[in-house]
Design a protein around this motif. Structure first.
Motif, PDB file in Angstrom:
ATOM      1  N   ALA A 157      12.611  -5.437   0.174  1.00 30.67           N
ATOM      2  CA  ALA A 157      11.350  -5.284   0.916  1.00 30.67           C
ATOM      3  C   ALA A 157      10.233  -5.964   0.131  1.00 30.67           C
ATOM      4  O   ALA A 157       9.952  -5.580  -1.006  1.00 30.67           O
ATOM      5  N   PRO A 196       2.832  -4.564   4.934  1.00 28.89           N
ATOM      6  CA  PRO A 196       1.566  -5.104   4.407  1.00 28.89           C
ATOM      7  C   PRO A 196       1.422  -6.617   4.638  1.00 28.89           C
ATOM      8  O   PRO A 196       0.301  -7.102   4.868  1.00 28.89           O
ATOM      9  N   ASP A 204       9.174  -6.123   9.266  1.00 28.70           N
ATOM     10  CA  ASP A 204       8.956  -4.670   9.353  1.00 28.70           C
ATOM     11  C   ASP A 204       7.702  -4.370  10.170  1.00 28.70           C
ATOM     12  O   ASP A 204       6.669  -3.963   9.645  1.00 28.70           O
ATOM     13  N   LYS A 223       7.323  -1.978  12.423  1.00 30.06           N
ATOM     14  CA  LYS A 223       7.127  -0.536  12.702  1.00 30.06           C
ATOM     15  C   LYS A 223       6.473  -0.353  14.078  1.00 30.06           C
ATOM     16  O   LYS A 223       5.417   0.276  14.242  1.00 30.06           O
ATOM     17  N   HIS A 261      13.530   7.029   5.561  1.00 31.12           N
ATOM     18  CA  HIS A 261      12.483   6.314   4.826  1.00 31.12           C
ATOM     19  C   HIS A 261      11.445   7.291   4.297  1.00 31.12           C
ATOM     20  O   HIS A 261      10.743   7.932   5.071  1.00 31.12           O
ATOM     21  N   THR A 262      11.358   7.383   2.984  1.00 26.59           N
ATOM     22  CA  THR A 262      10.247   8.105   2.354  1.00 26.59           C
ATOM     23  C   THR A 262       9.171   7.073   2.040  1.00 26.59           C
ATOM     24  O   THR A 262       9.375   6.196   1.194  1.00 26.59           O
ATOM     25  N   TYR A 305       5.417   5.339   0.969  1.00 25.22           N
ATOM     26  CA  TYR A 305       4.666   5.337  -0.300  1.00 25.22           C
ATOM     27  C   TYR A 305       3.821   6.599  -0.465  1.00 25.22           C
ATOM     28  O   TYR A 305       3.677   7.118  -1.564  1.00 25.22           O
ATOM     29  N   GLN A 307       6.107   9.280  -1.535  1.00 27.86           N
ATOM     30  CA  GLN A 307       6.639   8.964  -2.881  1.00 27.86           C
ATOM     31  C   GLN A 307       5.621   9.373  -3.941  1.00 27.86           C
ATOM     32  O   GLN A 307       5.971   9.859  -5.011  1.00 27.86           O
ATOM     33  N   ALA A 356      15.593   3.936   2.494  1.00 28.15           N
ATOM     34  CA  ALA A 356      14.489   3.271   1.797  1.00 28.15           C
ATOM     35  C   ALA A 356      13.533   4.306   1.240  1.00 28.15           C
ATOM     36  O   ALA A 356      13.382   5.399   1.794  1.00 28.15           O
ATOM     37  N   GLY A 412      11.354   4.055  -2.594  1.00 20.77           N
ATOM     38  CA  GLY A 412      11.233   4.273  -4.031  1.00 20.77           C
ATOM     39  C   GLY A 412      12.515   4.139  -4.822  1.00 20.77           C
ATOM     40  O   GLY A 412      12.607   4.637  -5.945  1.00 20.77           O
ATOM     41  N   ILE A 415      17.721  -0.372   1.009  1.00 19.83           N
ATOM     42  CA  ILE A 415      16.464  -1.125   1.030  1.00 19.83           C
ATOM     43  C   ILE A 415      15.682  -0.811  -0.245  1.00 19.83           C
ATOM     44  O   ILE A 415      15.384   0.347  -0.531  1.00 19.83           O
ATOM     45  N   VAL A 416      15.368  -1.853  -0.993  1.00 20.72           N
ATOM     46  CA  VAL A 416      14.630  -1.686  -2.253  1.00 20.72           C
ATOM     47  C   VAL A 416      13.425  -2.617  -2.230  1.00 20.72           C
ATOM     48  O   VAL A 416      13.568  -3.817  -1.956  1.00 20.72           O
ATOM     49  N   GLY A 417      12.252  -2.062  -2.516  1.00 20.02           N
ATOM     50  CA  GLY A 417      11.031  -2.876  -2.591  1.00 20.02           C
ATOM     51  C   GLY A 417      10.579  -3.008  -4.029  1.00 20.02           C
ATOM     52  O   GLY A 417      11.042  -3.847  -4.792  1.00 20.02           O
TER      53      GLY A 417
END
Ligand SMILES: O=C([C@H](O)CO)[C@H](O)[C@H](O)COP(=O)(O)O
Length: 209
Positions: free
Chosen positions: A6, A34, A59, A61, A134-135, A137, A140, A165, A167, A185-187
């Motif tokens: 991500a 973003p 993404d 959403k 999905h948690t 931000y 998190q 996804a 954190g 999924i890793v950002g």
């Protein structure tokens, strides 16, 4: 199992540099929300132009006007886009149809859903490609993780591939890989560390082929 990176906190040139650094280890690149907010779908088209052959998820959403918005993502170069599980059933069904008609893919994001099992079962029956825990931000920041809710989704979903996804880092990836998502999924766990290439390689090497 696939690894999705991500890309959230970059500009378009930064996103392109990050893809260059990690493309040997990443299966799907996410043009993060973003980036959608800051650079729109024109930015997505620039990423697609720079990398014609990568798998690219936008993404978005999506919450409404689903057929139109899903198709816009595909028109500008996405292979996959996202709709929120909190959207109306009709919107999710329209998004699934648009994905099928375009021969592309759709991920339904469960962010903000509290009755996880019931909503995941209902969405499973609508036929998207992925349902993702999905948690975000904001939670998190309060110390929450997606690990427990992922297990609930894994139990509830019978037909759809699962994603997770929120954190996930090099040192927590093994725990969630063990739980068996189809898409990890890793950002920030890749994009904000000193050596993104090494982080992507380490996570990819932990995953079953
Ligand atoms: O979707 C995301 C978030 O809502 C911001 O748009 C992130 O891409 C997702 O949470 C993965 O990023 P990390 O939590 O940094 O791994």
């Amino acid at each position: 199992m696939k690894l999705q990176l991500a890309i959230d906190l970059e500009d378009i040139d930064g996103a392109i540099r990050l893809i260059d650094k990690t493309k040997d280890y990443v299966d799907i690149f996410e043009y993060g929300t973003p980036l959608v907010i800051n650079f729109g779908l024109e930015g997505l088209a620039k990423v697609r132009q720079a990398f014609p052959d990568i798998t690219l998820l936008a993404d978005l959403k999506i919450m409404d006007v689903a057929s139109y918005e899903v198709n816009q993502a595909y028109q500008y170069g996405a292979d996959i886009t996202t709709i929120l599980a909190a959207a109306e059933d009709q919107s999710i069904k329209d998004a699934v149809k648009a994905a099928r008609d375009a021969n592309k893919q759709l991920l339904v994001d469960m962010i903000g859903i509290h009755d996880i099992a019931a909503r995941a079962q209902a969405i499973d029956a609508m036929g998207p490609d992925y349902i993702g825990t999905h948690t975000g931000y904001d939670l998190q920041a309060l110390g929450e993780t997606p690990f427990e809710t992922f297990n609930t989704i894994k139990q509830a979903v019978k037909h759809t591939k699962t994603a997770v996804a929120g954190g996930i880092k090099v040192d927590t990836a093994a725990q969630i890989i063990e739980a068996g998502p189809d898409l990890l999924i890793v950002g920030g766990g890749i994009s904000t560390v000193d050596n993104p290439t090494q982080a992507a390689r380490k996570i990819k090497e932990m995953m079953p082929k």
